[in-house]
Scaffold this motif. Structure first.
Motif, PDB file in Angstrom:
ATOM      1  N   TYR A  16       0.829  -1.197   0.000  1.00 16.18           N
ATOM      2  CA  TYR A  16       0.000   0.000   0.000  1.00 16.18           C
ATOM      3  C   TYR A  16       0.872   1.259   0.000  1.00 16.18           C
ATOM      4  O   TYR A  16       0.649   2.191  -0.792  1.00 16.18           O
ATOM      5  N   LEU A  17       1.890   1.275   0.856  1.00 15.99           N
ATOM      6  CA  LEU A  17       2.782   2.440   0.940  1.00 15.99           C
ATOM      7  C   LEU A  17       3.626   2.570  -0.329  1.00 15.99           C
ATOM      8  O   LEU A  17       3.829   3.686  -0.825  1.00 15.99           O
ATOM      9  N   ARG A  18       4.105   1.438  -0.846  1.00 15.55           N
ATOM     10  CA  ARG A  18       4.935   1.481  -2.057  1.00 15.55           C
ATOM     11  C   ARG A  18       4.133   2.019  -3.239  1.00 15.55           C
ATOM     12  O   ARG A  18       4.625   2.827  -4.031  1.00 15.55           O
ATOM     13  N   MET A  19       2.882   1.572  -3.362  1.00 13.46           N
ATOM     14  CA  MET A  19       2.035   2.031  -4.461  1.00 13.46           C
ATOM     15  C   MET A  19       1.756   3.528  -4.356  1.00 13.46           C
ATOM     16  O   MET A  19       1.759   4.246  -5.361  1.00 13.46           O
ATOM     17  N   ASN A  20       1.521   3.995  -3.125  1.00 17.27           N
ATOM     18  CA  ASN A  20       1.275   5.424  -2.936  1.00 17.27           C
ATOM     19  C   ASN A  20       2.498   6.257  -3.300  1.00 17.27           C
ATOM     20  O   ASN A  20       2.385   7.304  -3.946  1.00 17.27           O
ATOM     21  N   LEU A  21       3.677   5.803  -2.886  1.00 24.17           N
ATOM     22  CA  LEU A  21       4.914   6.508  -3.235  1.00 24.17           C
ATOM     23  C   LEU A  21       5.134   6.489  -4.745  1.00 24.17           C
ATOM     24  O   LEU A  21       5.555   7.484  -5.336  1.00 24.17           O
ATOM     25  N   ARG A  22       4.841   5.338  -5.361  1.00 20.79           N
ATOM     26  CA  ARG A  22       5.011   5.230  -6.808  1.00 20.79           C
ATOM     27  C   ARG A  22       4.153   6.256  -7.535  1.00 20.79           C
ATOM     28  O   ARG A  22       4.606   6.923  -8.469  1.00 20.79           O
ATOM     29  N   ASN A  23       2.918   6.415  -7.098  1.00 19.04           N
ATOM     30  CA  ASN A  23       2.003   7.314  -7.790  1.00 19.04           C
ATOM     31  C   ASN A  23       2.329   8.783  -7.590  1.00 19.04           C
ATOM     32  O   ASN A  23       1.970   9.616  -8.420  1.00 19.04           O
ATOM     33  N   LEU A  24       3.034   9.111  -6.497  1.00 12.50           N
ATOM     34  CA  LEU A  24       3.516  10.485  -6.335  1.00 12.50           C
ATOM     35  C   LEU A  24       4.446  10.877  -7.475  1.00 12.50           C
ATOM     36  O   LEU A  24       4.511  12.035  -7.884  1.00 12.50           O
ATOM     37  N   HIS A  25       5.161   9.872  -7.988  1.00  8.45           N
ATOM     38  CA  HIS A  25       6.101  10.065  -9.092  1.00  8.45           C
ATOM     39  C   HIS A  25       5.393  10.531 -10.365  1.00  8.45           C
ATOM     40  O   HIS A  25       5.994  11.173 -11.233  1.00  8.45           O
ATOM     41  N   PHE A  26       4.079  10.223 -10.472  1.00  7.21           N
ATOM     42  CA  PHE A  26       3.334  10.530 -11.693  1.00  7.21           C
ATOM     43  C   PHE A  26       2.400  11.729 -11.559  1.00  7.21           C
ATOM     44  O   PHE A  26       1.745  12.100 -12.528  1.00  7.21           O
ATOM     45  N   VAL A  27       2.331  12.318 -10.379  1.00  7.65           N
ATOM     46  CA  VAL A  27       1.384  13.415 -10.145  1.00  7.65           C
ATOM     47  C   VAL A  27       1.625  14.576 -11.100  1.00  7.65           C
ATOM     48  O   VAL A  27       0.680  15.161 -11.644  1.00  7.65           O
ATOM     49  N   LYS A  28       2.870  14.920 -11.328  1.00  9.24           N
ATOM     50  CA  LYS A  28       3.202  16.042 -12.216  1.00  9.24           C
ATOM     51  C   LYS A  28       2.724  15.788 -13.647  1.00  9.24           C
ATOM     52  O   LYS A  28       2.341  16.728 -14.363  1.00  9.24           O
ATOM     53  N   HIS A  29       2.732  14.537 -14.065  1.00 11.68           N
ATOM     54  CA  HIS A  29       2.432  14.191 -15.455  1.00 11.68           C
ATOM     55  C   HIS A  29       0.954  13.849 -15.675  1.00 11.68           C
ATOM     56  O   HIS A  29       0.355  14.251 -16.668  1.00 11.68           O
ATOM     57  N   TYR A  30       0.377  13.081 -14.754  1.00 12.10           N
ATOM     58  CA  TYR A  30      -1.011  12.641 -14.890  1.00 12.10           C
ATOM     59  C   TYR A  30      -1.721  12.807 -13.546  1.00 12.10           C
ATOM     60  O   TYR A  30      -2.021  11.817 -12.859  1.00 12.10           O
ATOM     61  N   PRO A  31      -1.997  14.058 -13.135  1.00 11.89           N
ATOM     62  CA  PRO A  31      -2.464  14.316 -11.768  1.00 11.89           C
ATOM     63  C   PRO A  31      -3.790  13.650 -11.401  1.00 11.89           C
ATOM     64  O   PRO A  31      -3.924  13.112 -10.297  1.00 11.89           O
ATOM     65  N   THR A  32      -4.788  13.666 -12.299  1.00  9.38           N
ATOM     66  CA  THR A  32      -6.101  13.125 -11.906  1.00  9.38           C
ATOM     67  C   THR A  32      -6.033  11.629 -11.612  1.00  9.38           C
ATOM     68  O   THR A  32      -6.563  11.163 -10.604  1.00  9.38           O
TER      69      THR A  32
END
Length: 364
Positions: A326-342
């Motif tokens: 759960y934590l790893r997936m959340n950290l991974r998705n922070l990596h994409f916020v700038k590119h695909y925020p929604t």
């Protein structure tokens, strides 16, 4: 000096038929490096298809060639088993009253220059009838299977089978509602598109190319935020677009749907990757190239490999518990916020919502 990655891309275009002539850069190929890249991207069979066409002086040395040939033969045998099993599964569900179609997999393999060169996986099959009816049947045949949002496992043979209630989904609720509505409108046609498998292995139903132009793109997009995607998945999409009628009218309809479903920006990045690595011609592109987003996506693909299996930036995935994942997936998705925020911000909320929904309804 041309980099080995660039040589790999050049040779890959020859292997899939994007380029008719053997690229001159192959003379500088370090085949051990290319083998490592091919293995990481699950493209051993695809590259071997090209290697068989090389003159002896350009081919890998005998030892590596034999190793490569052995791996390619295993991939061929896997495809034979998947063709046979796909035909059995299609017929079985049809016989018990479910209209169905095989998603991705062996339907995609039929588009390749050699239908046995693609690294196969499991069988993804969509059943018409809705979640409740499908689950009633699955629970009768294979009780206590863990239900996910869009599919449930159906372990009745050696080949893994995922039975889908819906082909795919988006994490952002607005786009997901639109996508599920679109699937309901078009799935009847997908369950009617019968194709014949090679060498007398039977027949299956598979989606149309116009459907796959949207569906497979959405599948790629979702996996960006979960495991990751590799060039194997991009080659599937390359062949879909090569076989899609991209006249002006059809392209306009397709682009309108991509924007409505929230896939437009990602489509622009994918067009760059397909052009840069596979040589997709401009007339087959369904969106204008976004080089900035495309370079970012390509770096992710080359870093993570097939479905992100080689991405260790956030630690090993082996034997991880639910909390760590759960934590790893959340950290991974922070990596994409700038590119695909929604989608990046919606993914953890979607996971939490679905877990609570299952708990409230007493679903495993």
């Amino acid at each position: 000096m041309v980099s080995q990655q660039r040589i790999f891309f050049n040779f890959l275009q020859f292997c899939i038929g994007s380029e008719a002539e053997i690229p001159t850069s192959v003379k500088d190929a370090d085949w051990k490096v290319l083998y490592v890249i091919a293995k990481k991207q699950a493209l051993i069979g695809v590259l071997f298809h090209g290697i068989k066409q090389l003159p002896k002086e350009l081919a890998p040395d005998a030892g590596l060639l034999m190793q490569w040939m052995g791996m390619a033969q295993k991939i061929r045998q896997q495809n034979i088993r998947l063709f046979l099993d796909s035909a059995k599964v299609y017929k079985k569900f049809k016989d018990v009253g479910f209209r169905n179609c095989i998603l991705k997999g062996q339907g995609n393999a039929l588009l390749y220059p050699d239908p046995y060169m693609r690294t196969s996986g499991d069988i993804d099959i969509y059943l018409d009838g809705g979640r409740n009816r499908v689950m009633q049947y699955i629970n009768k045949v294979c009780p206590n299977q863990v239900m996910r949002y869009h599919h449930v496992d159906f372990p009745v043979m050696k080949t893994a089978i995922e039975v889908h209630f819906t082909p795919s989904y988006m994490f952002f609720p607005v786009h997901n509602r639109r996508m599920q509505k679109w699937f309901k409108e078009v799935m009847d046609l997908q369950c009617s598109n019968v194709v014949t498998l090679p060498d007398g292995y039977g027949e299956i139903t598979v989606p149309t190319m116009s459907f796959n132009a949207i569906y497979i793109l959405s599948h790629l997009y979702r996996h960006v935020f979960t495991e990751g995607i590799g060039l194997r998945q991009l080659i599937d999409y390359y062949f879909v677009l090569r076989n899609t009628d991209c006249n002006i009218a059809n392209k306009a309809v397709l682009q309108r749907e991509l924007k409505h479903l929230g896939l437009w920006k990602f489509a622009q990045a994918v067009m760059y990757v397909l052009y840069e690595t596979l040589g997709l011609p401009e007339e087959k592109m369904i969106a204008p190239i976004d080089e900035y987003e495309g370079r970012f996506l390509l770096a992710e693909i080359m870093q993570g490999g097939n479905f992100g299996q080689y991405d260790t930036r956030l630690g090993s995935k082996e034997n991880e518990g639910k909390l760590h994942r759960y934590l790893r997936m959340n950290l991974r998705n922070l990596h994409f916020v700038k590119h695909y925020p929604t989608e990046a911000l919606s993914e953890p909320l979607f996971r939490t919502w679905f877990a609570l929904w299952k708990k409230i309804h007493g679903i495993r």
